[in-house]
Design a protein around this motif. Structure first.
Motif, PDB file in Angstrom:
ATOM      1  N   LYS A  68      12.094  15.222  -3.929  1.00 23.15           N
ATOM      2  CA  LYS A  68      11.852  15.814  -5.242  1.00 23.15           C
ATOM      3  C   LYS A  68      10.735  15.113  -6.016  1.00 23.15           C
ATOM      4  N   LEU A  69      10.462  13.861  -5.681  1.00 26.82           N
ATOM      5  CA  LEU A  69       9.412  13.101  -6.359  1.00 26.82           C
ATOM      6  C   LEU A  69       8.299  12.801  -5.373  1.00 26.82           C
ATOM      7  N   ILE A  70       7.077  13.058  -5.796  1.00 28.19           N
ATOM      8  CA  ILE A  70       5.914  12.854  -4.937  1.00 28.19           C
ATOM      9  C   ILE A  70       4.904  12.009  -5.714  1.00 28.19           C
ATOM     10  N   LEU A  71       4.328  11.010  -5.066  1.00 26.62           N
ATOM     11  CA  LEU A  71       3.515  10.024  -5.765  1.00 26.62           C
ATOM     12  C   LEU A  71       2.215   9.727  -5.022  1.00 26.62           C
ATOM     13  N   ALA A  72       1.109   9.716  -5.768  1.00 26.34           N
ATOM     14  CA  ALA A  72      -0.179   9.275  -5.237  1.00 26.34           C
ATOM     15  C   ALA A  72      -0.714   8.185  -6.162  1.00 26.34           C
ATOM     16  N   VAL A  73      -1.038   7.019  -5.594  1.00 17.33           N
ATOM     17  CA  VAL A  73      -1.441   5.856  -6.389  1.00 17.33           C
ATOM     18  C   VAL A  73      -2.746   5.279  -5.881  1.00 17.33           C
ATOM     19  N   ASN A  74      -3.573   4.855  -6.813  1.00 12.41           N
ATOM     20  CA  ASN A  74      -4.770   4.077  -6.522  1.00 12.41           C
ATOM     21  C   ASN A  74      -4.564   2.720  -7.193  1.00 12.41           C
ATOM     22  N   GLY A  75      -4.425   1.660  -6.391  1.00  9.59           N
ATOM     23  CA  GLY A  75      -4.288   0.349  -7.014  1.00  9.59           C
ATOM     24  C   GLY A  75      -3.293  -0.546  -6.325  1.00  9.59           C
ATOM     25  N   GLU A  76      -2.911  -1.602  -7.035  1.00 10.96           N
ATOM     26  CA  GLU A  76      -1.980  -2.593  -6.523  1.00 10.96           C
ATOM     27  C   GLU A  76      -0.977  -2.950  -7.623  1.00 10.96           C
TER      28      GLU A  76
END
Length: 555
Positions: A68-76
């Motif tokens: 149900k939760l989808i995540l795209a991240v740039n970083g640390e």
């Protein structure tokens, strides 16, 4: 770091999957290791991955166990281990430092942003609600880049991307997403989540700090900031110009790297002894440890660039010898720099003259560093803004003015030095980490009474009880017992004075007096007033033709 691209609030997103993947592909230099795409009910998230932590298991977009939760991240996220411990009921699927954002969202909603210690931009899609909800956020200072866009062809849709170029063909309105803010599609709001006492929107009404400088705390805070940024499963290094800022970072990193290497050596020795005790090994046999991390580079590597015999090269060479780093220096020519300017502007996505000047050597150096197999470097951005290190600060009429200018410079770092450090390096898939902009260090350094940061020049320069001159950045020098250094150079000056002269001379040869005189007709807003500015603006317009793109570069 990586590259993210997201669209939310569209109908039939599957039909545009290929198109949006193509948009994200324009920033694949940021994430050459892998690509991922998620298509939801009304959303598309694409991720370009540069693997630094959780190399084998951290592919994105990340999806929660209930999908149900989808995540795209740039970083640390440097405090991910501590944050994971606060989510004992969540079953983590990867070793990625970014996955912790998913359970934090379940517990804290968008207030999770204030819990994160790191540099990041992320888009999180929640498909457990109707209509599906998306939140997007950028780190407190804007070390990572993030753009937000809208298209008149898709009313109600909102776009996000790590780089402007991904949006210019899709959006007719684009902004640079503000640092320290979070967007929520539930009410179409963008609100500030990072609001420490020193960061006041109205500087005239801001309370001026009165805390006395605690030099021990200042030193330990910077050491901790460097230490946490050595979180890596790949070879890393440090950018070294030989100036105070990069030398301090390199000194701390060298010491911490040596500690880690020594600990790894002892662990391998213990493991070897255990194996030998369990099953005797024939004489002369070599036992290979399964340890990874930085074992292949147990000594810190440092990197510098400049024209032949430039101040930075000479100073960096001296500093590297003193610190004991394995040093690499690269010499470039003015012509090589001029040849690279169109590429630099393409990656920077700005026409700011000072930023282009300073970014070109860093862009060239980053290519060399990446070719050596290095994927992460530490850099010294932020110190001059925090401590008022630029020479013009000596003219501040009073502590309040000094502090207000420091705040203004720190708040604008995302348009200059942070942008340069992020995009010049990520053009080659190299990640730059900046310890001076650590959140905890900022809380210490920006809450010091500005009287202790102020300095004078010439006959008016004071000395302390030990006879040390109170020059620029005196308190950070004193915290580390750093002696008085050479005259402060901007990065673009330090690589060689003829570099700036070379750009000006070239611009003089390609921009006529008549063209410059009519610059206001071509660009009524933010009109360049020099031939160098005209040339850089002309290149920018050739690469990014839309008015929306130009608006993101306006200061």
């Amino acid at each position: 770091m990586c590259g993210i691209f997201a669209v939310h609030g569209i109908n039939a997103p599957s039909a545009d999957r290929t198109r949006f993947i193509a948009c994200s592909k324009m920033q694949r230099h940021r994430g050459p290791d892998w690509s991922g795409c998620y298509v939801g009910k009304r959303s598309v998230l694409v991720h370009e991955r540069l693997a630094i932590v959780g190399v084998d298991t951290g592919a994105q977009p990340l999806v929660s166990e209930d999908k149900k939760l989808i995540l795209a991240v740039n970083g640390e996220i440097y405090n991910h281990v501590e944050l994971r411990a606060t989510c004992p009921d969540y079953k983590f699927k990867t070793h990625s430092d970014c996955e912790v954002i998913l359970p934090l969202y379940k517990k804290h909603d968008k207030a999770l942003c204030g819990l994160l210690d790191g540099m990041f931009s992320f888009v999180l899609l929640d498909e457990s609600v109707e209509p599906p909800r998306i939140i997007a956020a950028r780190d407190p200072i804007g070390i990572t880049t993030l753009y937000q866009g809208w298209s008149s062809k898709r009313p109600g849709a909102v776009y996000f991307a790590s780089e402007l170029k991904c949006l210019v063909e899709e959006c007719d309105k684009i902004i640079s997403f503000p640092p320290g803010h979070v967007y929520d599609s539930k009410d179409d709001s963008t609100t500030r989540y990072y609001n420490p006492p020193w960061l006041n929107e109205d500087a005239d009404d801001a309370a001026i700090p009165t805390k006395k400088a605690d030099l021990k705390l200042l030193r330990e805070s910077l050491e901790a900031a460097v230490r946490k940024r050595l979180m890596s499963e790949v070879p890393y290094g440090v950018l070294l110009s030989g100036g105070l800022d990069s030398s301090l970072i390199a000194s701390i990193a060298a010491r911490e790297t040596e500690k880690v290497a020594h600990a790894q050596y002892e662990a391998r020795e213990r493991r070897q002894q255990e194996i030998q005790n369990e099953s005797p090994t024939p004489p002369g046999a070599v036992i290979v440890s399964e340890d990874t991390t930085i074992a292949s580079w147990p000594q810190l590597h440092s990197f510098s660039i400049g024209l032949e015999n430039s101040p930075d090269l000479l100073a960096a060479r001296k500093a590297a010898h003193y610190l004991g780093t394995i040093h690499h220096e690269y010499v470039f020519t003015v012509q090589e720099g001029l040849d690279a300017i169109p590429e630099v502007i393409y990656h920077l996505e700005t026409y700011d003259v000072t930023t282009v000047r300073a970014s070109t050597p860093m862009y060239l150096l980053s290519r060399k560093i990446k070719a050596m197999g290095v994927k992460m470097v530490l850099s010294g951005e932020g110190s001059d803004e925090i401590f008022g290190g630029y020479l013009y600060f000596h003219a501040a009429p009073d502590p309040k003015s000094f502090h207000q200018e420091c705040v203004r410079r720190v708040k604008n770092l995302h348009t200059s030095d942070c942008l340069r450090a992020n995009k010049s390096t990520m053009a080659w898939g190299l990640e730059a980490r900046v310890p001076f902009l650590d959140k905890a260090f900022l809380d210490v350094a920006m809450n010091i009474d500005p009287k202790e940061k102020m300095f004078s020049k010439g006959d008016k320069q004071e000395v302390d009880a030990d006879g040390c001159p109170k020059m620029e950045k005196y308190i950070i020098r004193k915290a580390f017992d750093v002696p008085e250094g050479e005259k402060k150079e901007q990065f673009s000056d330090g690589v060689g004075y003829s570099w700036i002269d070379g750009i000006k001379d070239y611009a003089e040869s390609v921009v006529s007096d008549e063209l410059l005189a009519k610059a206001h007709e071509r660009w009524p807003k933010d009109t360049p007033d020099t031939k160098e500015g005209y040339y850089i603006r002309d290149v920018f317009e050739g690469l990014f033709k839309s008015e929306a793109a130009a608006e993101t570069a306006v200061r």
